[in-house]
Design an enzyme around this catalytic site. Structure first.
Site, PDB file in Angstrom:
ATOM      1  N   GLY A  68     -28.860  19.531  21.844  1.00  0.00           N
ATOM      2  CA  GLY A  68     -28.864  20.512  22.916  1.00  0.00           C
ATOM      3  C   GLY A  68     -27.515  20.674  23.576  1.00  0.00           C
ATOM      4  O   GLY A  68     -27.205  21.742  24.100  1.00  0.00           O
ATOM      5  N   PHE A  69     -26.701  19.619  23.554  1.00  0.00           N
ATOM      6  CA  PHE A  69     -25.375  19.717  24.180  1.00  0.00           C
ATOM      7  C   PHE A  69     -24.381  20.345  23.216  1.00  0.00           C
ATOM      8  O   PHE A  69     -23.764  21.366  23.520  1.00  0.00           O
ATOM      9  CB  PHE A  69     -24.897  18.334  24.622  1.00  0.00           C
ATOM     10  CG  PHE A  69     -23.553  18.375  25.305  1.00  0.00           C
ATOM     11  CD1 PHE A  69     -23.470  18.661  26.655  1.00  0.00           C
ATOM     12  CD2 PHE A  69     -22.378  18.150  24.598  1.00  0.00           C
ATOM     13  CE1 PHE A  69     -22.232  18.728  27.294  1.00  0.00           C
ATOM     14  CE2 PHE A  69     -21.139  18.207  25.213  1.00  0.00           C
ATOM     15  CZ  PHE A  69     -21.069  18.495  26.573  1.00  0.00           C
ATOM     16  N   ASN A 116     -34.586  24.794  30.676  1.00  0.00           N
ATOM     17  CA  ASN A 116     -33.852  25.708  29.814  1.00  0.00           C
ATOM     18  C   ASN A 116     -34.817  26.521  28.961  1.00  0.00           C
ATOM     19  O   ASN A 116     -35.895  26.060  28.612  1.00  0.00           O
ATOM     20  CB  ASN A 116     -32.861  24.937  28.926  1.00  0.00           C
ATOM     21  CG  ASN A 116     -33.453  24.531  27.595  1.00  0.00           C
ATOM     22  OD1 ASN A 116     -33.507  25.332  26.648  1.00  0.00           O
ATOM     23  ND2 ASN A 116     -33.931  23.288  27.512  1.00  0.00           N
ATOM     24  N   MET A 118     -33.162  28.359  26.246  1.00  0.00           N
ATOM     25  CA  MET A 118     -32.006  28.838  25.498  1.00  0.00           C
ATOM     26  C   MET A 118     -32.407  29.607  24.250  1.00  0.00           C
ATOM     27  O   MET A 118     -31.803  30.628  23.914  1.00  0.00           O
ATOM     28  CB  MET A 118     -31.112  27.663  25.110  1.00  0.00           C
ATOM     29  CG  MET A 118     -30.650  26.794  26.281  1.00  0.00           C
ATOM     30  SD  MET A 118     -29.674  27.677  27.501  1.00  0.00           S
ATOM     31  CE  MET A 118     -28.168  27.938  26.597  1.00  0.00           C
ATOM     32  N   PHE A 120     -32.486  28.354  20.936  1.00  0.00           N
ATOM     33  CA  PHE A 120     -31.702  27.995  19.742  1.00  0.00           C
ATOM     34  C   PHE A 120     -30.513  28.932  19.538  1.00  0.00           C
ATOM     35  O   PHE A 120     -30.262  29.429  18.437  1.00  0.00           O
ATOM     36  CB  PHE A 120     -32.569  28.014  18.476  1.00  0.00           C
ATOM     37  CG  PHE A 120     -33.630  26.962  18.390  1.00  0.00           C
ATOM     38  CD1 PHE A 120     -33.661  25.885  19.259  1.00  0.00           C
ATOM     39  CD2 PHE A 120     -34.626  27.042  17.409  1.00  0.00           C
ATOM     40  CE1 PHE A 120     -34.649  24.914  19.165  1.00  0.00           C
ATOM     41  CE2 PHE A 120     -35.615  26.067  17.298  1.00  0.00           C
ATOM     42  CZ  PHE A 120     -35.627  25.008  18.180  1.00  0.00           C
ATOM     43  N   SER A 181     -39.568  22.634  20.229  1.00  0.00           N
ATOM     44  CA  SER A 181     -38.999  23.389  21.345  1.00  0.00           C
ATOM     45  C   SER A 181     -40.005  24.427  21.823  1.00  0.00           C
ATOM     46  O   SER A 181     -40.653  25.096  21.013  1.00  0.00           O
ATOM     47  CB  SER A 181     -37.715  24.095  20.908  1.00  0.00           C
ATOM     48  OG  SER A 181     -37.301  25.008  21.904  1.00  0.00           O
ATOM     49  N   ASN A 183     -39.173  27.166  23.283  1.00  0.00           N
ATOM     50  CA  ASN A 183     -38.447  28.406  23.540  1.00  0.00           C
ATOM     51  C   ASN A 183     -38.321  29.335  22.340  1.00  0.00           C
ATOM     52  O   ASN A 183     -37.667  30.360  22.414  1.00  0.00           O
ATOM     53  CB  ASN A 183     -37.052  28.075  24.084  1.00  0.00           C
ATOM     54  CG  ASN A 183     -37.131  27.310  25.386  1.00  0.00           C
ATOM     55  OD1 ASN A 183     -37.917  27.665  26.264  1.00  0.00           O
ATOM     56  ND2 ASN A 183     -36.345  26.250  25.509  1.00  0.00           N
ATOM     57  N   THR A 184     -38.919  28.960  21.217  1.00  0.00           N
ATOM     58  CA  THR A 184     -39.014  29.850  20.057  1.00  0.00           C
ATOM     59  C   THR A 184     -40.496  30.143  19.844  1.00  0.00           C
ATOM     60  O   THR A 184     -41.269  29.218  19.585  1.00  0.00           O
ATOM     61  CB  THR A 184     -38.417  29.210  18.800  1.00  0.00           C
ATOM     62  OG1 THR A 184     -37.010  29.017  18.996  1.00  0.00           O
ATOM     63  CG2 THR A 184     -38.630  30.094  17.577  1.00  0.00           C
ATOM     64  N   LYS A 219     -39.049  15.654  15.262  1.00  0.00           N
ATOM     65  CA  LYS A 219     -39.017  15.584  16.726  1.00  0.00           C
ATOM     66  C   LYS A 219     -40.249  16.274  17.284  1.00  0.00           C
ATOM     67  O   LYS A 219     -40.544  17.427  16.930  1.00  0.00           O
ATOM     68  CB  LYS A 219     -37.754  16.248  17.274  1.00  0.00           C
ATOM     69  CG  LYS A 219     -37.566  16.064  18.783  1.00  0.00           C
ATOM     70  CD  LYS A 219     -36.183  16.501  19.219  1.00  0.00           C
ATOM     71  CE  LYS A 219     -35.953  16.198  20.698  1.00  0.00           C
ATOM     72  NZ  LYS A 219     -34.576  16.533  21.124  1.00  0.00           N
ATOM     73  N   ASN A 248     -39.309  15.970  22.981  1.00  0.00           N
ATOM     74  CA  ASN A 248     -38.569  17.161  23.379  1.00  0.00           C
ATOM     75  C   ASN A 248     -38.896  17.488  24.840  1.00  0.00           C
ATOM     76  O   ASN A 248     -39.530  16.701  25.538  1.00  0.00           O
ATOM     77  CB  ASN A 248     -38.948  18.326  22.450  1.00  0.00           C
ATOM     78  CG  ASN A 248     -37.807  19.299  22.242  1.00  0.00           C
ATOM     79  OD1 ASN A 248     -37.065  19.624  23.168  1.00  0.00           O
ATOM     80  ND2 ASN A 248     -37.656  19.791  21.020  1.00  0.00           N
ATOM     81  N   GLY A 275     -35.249  15.812  31.852  1.00  0.00           N
ATOM     82  CA  GLY A 275     -34.752  15.012  32.953  1.00  0.00           C
ATOM     83  C   GLY A 275     -35.817  14.094  33.525  1.00  0.00           C
ATOM     84  O   GLY A 275     -36.830  13.792  32.893  1.00  0.00           O
ATOM     85  N   GLY A 304     -35.972  11.806  30.120  1.00  0.00           N
ATOM     86  CA  GLY A 304     -35.923  11.109  31.393  1.00  0.00           C
ATOM     87  C   GLY A 304     -35.084   9.858  31.403  1.00  0.00           C
ATOM     88  O   GLY A 304     -35.188   9.049  32.321  1.00  0.00           O
ATOM     89  N   SER A 326     -29.852  15.277  29.883  1.00  0.00           N
ATOM     90  CA  SER A 326     -29.853  15.902  31.211  1.00  0.00           C
ATOM     91  C   SER A 326     -29.056  15.099  32.228  1.00  0.00           C
ATOM     92  O   SER A 326     -28.348  15.673  33.064  1.00  0.00           O
ATOM     93  CB  SER A 326     -31.288  16.092  31.706  1.00  0.00           C
ATOM     94  OG  SER A 326     -31.987  16.984  30.867  1.00  0.00           O
TER      95      SER A 326
END
Length: 369
Positions: A68-69, A116, A118, A120, A181, A183-184, A219, A248, A275, A304, A326
């Site tokens: 992610g970073f 987030n 984002m 991908f 994730s 977000n997809t 994951k 995740n 986080g 976390g 995070s």
């Protein structure tokens, strides 16, 4: 010092803009050999007691940076120089894609959390492969996290993952199939074992065919029901995977404290939460996996993780490797160095000379039956 800079400067910037600034700075460090080597000599873990072996790979320490970073594998050397024992890049998709519309990253400072969505965003597998193929000036263990291209339908998911694996598996120290994730659209549906099995078999065939046989991990999401966690664990054993990364980000919001000021105005309701609020569930999933698989799979715990207490607890619970991300935003560039230093001190205090002595010490096989 960093906390002052964060509170007075960085916290006033858009989170994604601040992230891009950090990545650009680290890319400069990555291509500056003298400074990079000096930073590595000062900050990288050197205590022999921290060394650990997982799926045939030797790590200088158990604490790494989660995916992610470094989405495009552009600053691997710099991140390693900061003290992370491994760097997981990505998530990378077969085809370049811009991700979701901005704004798509939000800080929840009171909760020490990030949300987030984002989607991908990355330059694609070929671009990442070019970055990973460059010679490295400092030692770096690199995991490559791959996901599904957004425009590819579920029916084409296997071929899409395989295309990424063919480009990236030969260049990775380990490969991760990300099906978790939020977000997809539709991605998490692939965690159902009837869909996940064929996908993992196909990617494993590619990973197994690389010159050194690239280890393969999957994951998973923290939002899986316990029975589904067990099912994925059983599938990973049946297929001969090397490990599971748990977990995740979460779509749940139950662990959040009172909303941040103006939070709802910025759309904090949707996206993946990471986080501190993820800490309890991530640890719970780790314990369940360890109870299910024992030491037959490498377990990587993420979610976390903030300090040495969290790393210590995850190791005792059965994780061989631990990741964070995070907290880097809140703790700054010396975070990994401090975790490694404090972990070394704790190991010496307990008379531990080999990390294997504590991995799984508090684990129980009675959680999942």
């Amino acid at each position: 010092m960093y906390r002052f800079v964060f509170s007075q400067v960085l916290s006033r910037l858009d989170p994604e803009d601040a992230h891009h600034m950090a990545v650009r700075a680290l890319r400069v460090l990555s291509v500056t050999p003298v400074v990079r080597r000096l930073v590595h000599r000062r900050l990288a873990p050197r205590d022999p007691a921290l060394r650990v072996q997982a799926f045939g790979v030797h790590f200088s320490g158990p604490f790494g940076l989660a995916a992610g970073f470094d989405k495009d594998a552009g600053c691997v050397e710099a991140v390693s120089a900061l003290g992370f024992g491994h760097v997981e890049v990505g998530t990378i998709t077969a085809h370049a894609q811009p991700g979701n519309a901005r704004p798509r990253m939000f800080r929840l400072v009171r909760n020490r959390a990030i949300i987030n969505r984002m989607g991908f965003n990355n330059a694609g597998a070929s671009a990442a492969a070019r970055s990973l193929a460059r010679p490295r000036g400092v030692p770096a263990i690199v995991g490559v996290n791959i996901g599904k291209t957004k425009v590819v339908p579920e029916s084409g998911a296997v071929a899409d993952y395989v295309a990424s694996a063919r480009e990236l598996a030969p260049l990775a120290d380990y490969l991760v199939v990300n099906v978790s994730s939020p977000n997809t659209p539709g991605l998490r549906d692939l965690q159902a074992v009837e869909l996940l099995g064929p996908l993992l078999r196909a990617v494993k065939e590619v990973a197994d065919a690389t010159p050194k046989r690239t280890p393969l991990l999957v994951k998973i999401a923290p939002d899986l029901a316990d029975a589904d966690v067990d099912a994925v664990a059983d599938l990973a054993l049946d297929l001969g995977l090397d490990g599971i990364i748990a977990t995740n980000t979460t779509i749940g919001r139950q662990a959040l404290a009172e909303a941040e000021p103006a939070g709802r105005d910025h759309g904090h309701e949707s996206g993946g939460l990471s986080g501190r609020p993820l800490k309890a569930r991530s640890l719970e999933v780790l314990r369940r996996l360890r109870a299910r698989v024992g030491d037959r799979l490498v377990l990587v715990s993420v979610g976390g993780v903030e300090d040495v207490d969290d790393v210590w607890e995850r190791l005792l619970a059965g994780a061989t490797l631990v990741q964070g991300y995070s907290a880097l935003i809140y703790e700054g560039p010396l975070w990994a160095y401090r975790v490694n230093r404090d972990l070394s001190r704790r190991l010496r205090r307990h008379g531990v000379v080999d990390l294997r002595q504590i991995i799984g010490r508090t684990a129980s096989r009675s959680t999942a039956t």
